[in-house]
Design a protein around this motif. Sequence first.
Motif, PDB file in Angstrom:
ATOM      1  N   VAL A  72       0.785   3.462  -3.255  1.00 48.40           N
ATOM      2  CA  VAL A  72       0.277   4.253  -2.049  1.00 48.40           C
ATOM      3  C   VAL A  72       0.937   3.655  -1.244  1.00 48.40           C
ATOM      4  O   VAL A  72       0.129   4.496   0.088  1.00 48.40           O
ATOM      5  N   SER A  75       3.594   7.181  -0.199  1.00 44.40           N
ATOM      6  CA  SER A  75       2.119   8.188  -0.075  1.00 44.40           C
ATOM      7  C   SER A  75       1.864   7.782   1.546  1.00 44.40           C
ATOM      8  O   SER A  75       1.687   9.042   2.168  1.00 44.40           O
ATOM      9  N   THR A  79       2.146  10.825   4.006  1.00 47.36           N
ATOM     10  CA  THR A  79       1.452  12.211   4.069  1.00 47.36           C
ATOM     11  C   THR A  79       1.953  12.853   6.012  1.00 47.36           C
ATOM     12  O   THR A  79       2.014  13.245   6.287  1.00 47.36           O
ATOM     13  N   ILE A 201       0.265  11.604  -5.292  1.00 48.97           N
ATOM     14  CA  ILE A 201       1.196  10.165  -4.991  1.00 48.97           C
ATOM     15  C   ILE A 201       2.506   9.604  -5.494  1.00 48.97           C
ATOM     16  O   ILE A 201       3.147   9.892  -4.647  1.00 48.97           O
ATOM     17  N   GLN A 278      -5.670   9.199   4.705  1.00 48.13           N
ATOM     18  CA  GLN A 278      -5.023   7.732   4.233  1.00 48.13           C
ATOM     19  C   GLN A 278      -5.646   7.091   4.108  1.00 48.13           C
ATOM     20  O   GLN A 278      -5.566   6.168   2.710  1.00 48.13           O
ATOM     21  N   ARG A 281      -6.337   7.241   0.136  1.00 51.18           N
ATOM     22  CA  ARG A 281      -4.772   6.579  -0.399  1.00 51.18           C
ATOM     23  C   ARG A 281      -5.632   4.811  -0.907  1.00 51.18           C
ATOM     24  O   ARG A 281      -5.021   4.522  -1.646  1.00 51.18           O
ATOM     25  N   SER A 284      -7.571   4.765  -3.055  1.00 56.43           N
ATOM     26  CA  SER A 284      -7.500   4.294  -4.711  1.00 56.43           C
ATOM     27  C   SER A 284      -6.912   3.663  -5.401  1.00 56.43           C
ATOM     28  O   SER A 284      -6.331   3.410  -6.309  1.00 56.43           O
ATOM     29  N   SER A 370      -1.211  16.674   0.356  1.00 55.76           N
ATOM     30  CA  SER A 370      -2.414  15.680   1.128  1.00 55.76           C
ATOM     31  C   SER A 370      -3.111  16.189   1.358  1.00 55.76           C
ATOM     32  O   SER A 370      -4.044  15.927   1.214  1.00 55.76           O
TER      33      SER A 370
END
Length: 647
Positions: A72, A75, A79, A201, A278, A281, A284, A370
Amino acid sequence: MSSSASETKPTLSSVVMGEVVQMHFTTVDYVIFAVLLVASAGIGLFYAFSGGRQRTTQEFLMADRSMSCLPVSLSLLATFQSAVAILGAPSEVYTFGTQYWFLGCSYFLGLLIPAHVFIPVFYRLRLSSAYEYLELRFNKTVRICGTITFIFQMVIYMGVVLYAPALALNAVTGIDLWGAVLTMGLVCTLYTALGGLKAVIWTDVFQTVVMFAGQLAVIIVGASQAGGLAEVWRKAVNGSRIAGLDLNPDPLQRHTFWTLGVGGVFLMLALYGVNQAQVQRYLSSRTEKEAVMSCYVVFPCQQIVLCLGCLMGLVMFARYGEDSPLDKGYVKTNDQMVLYFVMDVFRNLPGLPGLFVACLFSGALSTISSAFNSLATVTMEDLIKPHFPNMTETKATFLSKGLALVYGLVCLAMAYIASIMGSVLQAAFSIFGMMGGPLLGLFCLGMFFPWANSVGAVVGLAAGLTMAFWVGIGSFVMRMSVISPGLPLNTTAPPLLDSTTTSALTSLVSTSTPKPRPTGVEALYSLSYMWYSAHNSTTVVVVGLLVSLLTGPMKEKDLTPGTVFPVLGTLLFFLPERYRDKLCCVTPLTPKHKDASTQPYQMAKKLSIVAASCKEDAVLQDGQTENEDLDPRDDQPESLTIQETAL
């Protein structure tokens, strides 16, 4: 590089002034570049046919809320580490020096505040879209306004971030422009539409490693050819490229410690605090703690990225000095200068130019994927599901994949539009930055000021967007009117998507005589782009609060639990409770307990479906309480009425 390849490559001395030097790839370079694309597509296919096979919207859009901290965080970094940032930051440092490095000071608060303010609020409400928060806090109208603003922002950005690096690559290496655009767009659409957020991701993780490898290779080889890092530093000092601490408080100055270190905080909050790409993420992550930790992990990564960009710029200066390829006419724009430098440094090292181009396209792919995924999420969650609450999970998942595919095609269309925009291209970049501030202001208005109402939110957002476009477009027009057509555009323009991408818009325009200080409206147009987010978000908050007070401020009992962060209650702890109660400063944040965190979200979801019957239930419950003793947790007629009004 092979002799045949070197024969076809023009030398510096053979170039006519004003023509762009074109250097060519070897077979090895093309192989390395192809490996990047195949690996990215392979990750998407892997997640399309493994695990749950992306059969639910929770898996496709939210990765089943099962991601750990490290992927995460990487990522999050990838992004907004776009290809334009990779090209722009070294050019900025080469041209103006290391003053830009002080942007790193803004990362402290820019990541600390999202970690301990925005993430707890969003995560405990168990949202899928950041704009669901706006409906819980205000009403559906505010949610739709925020969603449409975000979609407009990202759609404009997608095409530009896809087209700009391909254009620079085409100019320097001769690689087919539309071949590069279509390849990137289709590969990105493939793995995003098939693999969902998990694929996005994990490809971001892979692409982040490629980005670091490409930049490190350029710095190591370039510094070695320049005589070592000590020699690079000595030349940078002699060339006045090592900047000291500039404490000039003038907001019209392009880069000072205050514009970068303080104004940059608002840019970071707009990106890492409330941007859907963002927030998705964060949501998640497996737990709230891991979501918070991802912010802490991305902090040193951001510092490393910033240092790599600055080092690459200093190595460029050590190689060329004041005689830049732009001045000599080897390239036409600043974005092309970094690619020219890379091809020049790796002239006799087959494979390394391909590695850097893979690094460059990794930045583009991570940003675009993204955008696709976040756009599909907000369209599904904010615009479609509320109108079709009984849609089956299978249909919703299929539609989500279709949306990702559609946005991929829209991205290609926007890239074509970007190709015919000409000088307006930079204005399109600026539009993205203009919208980040007002959206930040809208979320801050709802999260920190309990008495703000929905009317104030809509009017505040409209005022913030109006101010943003007025200042941004006015600045652009003013600069176009004073710069001759033959010169590149000077910049105080807003950033693309992240703060580092602004340097791609910088120019080498300088004047031998000092300019008079602007006054009146011109002073507003001359405001440093680093203050744009702060200026526009403040406009939303101030106007929103004034309108809320004039139209009747919300009372604390009318607020959905968990939608307000108790910052005022903490700051005003010294006031008696009755005064804090009047200022709506008493209600604490929703606790971490699972049931408590999901209660407001589940209540709002349920009431959005049966809003018409809620009022009747509330009235009936009022009548029953006259003769029955009910559990206090079940006795919530006020909450029911409040939720119905908000929806």
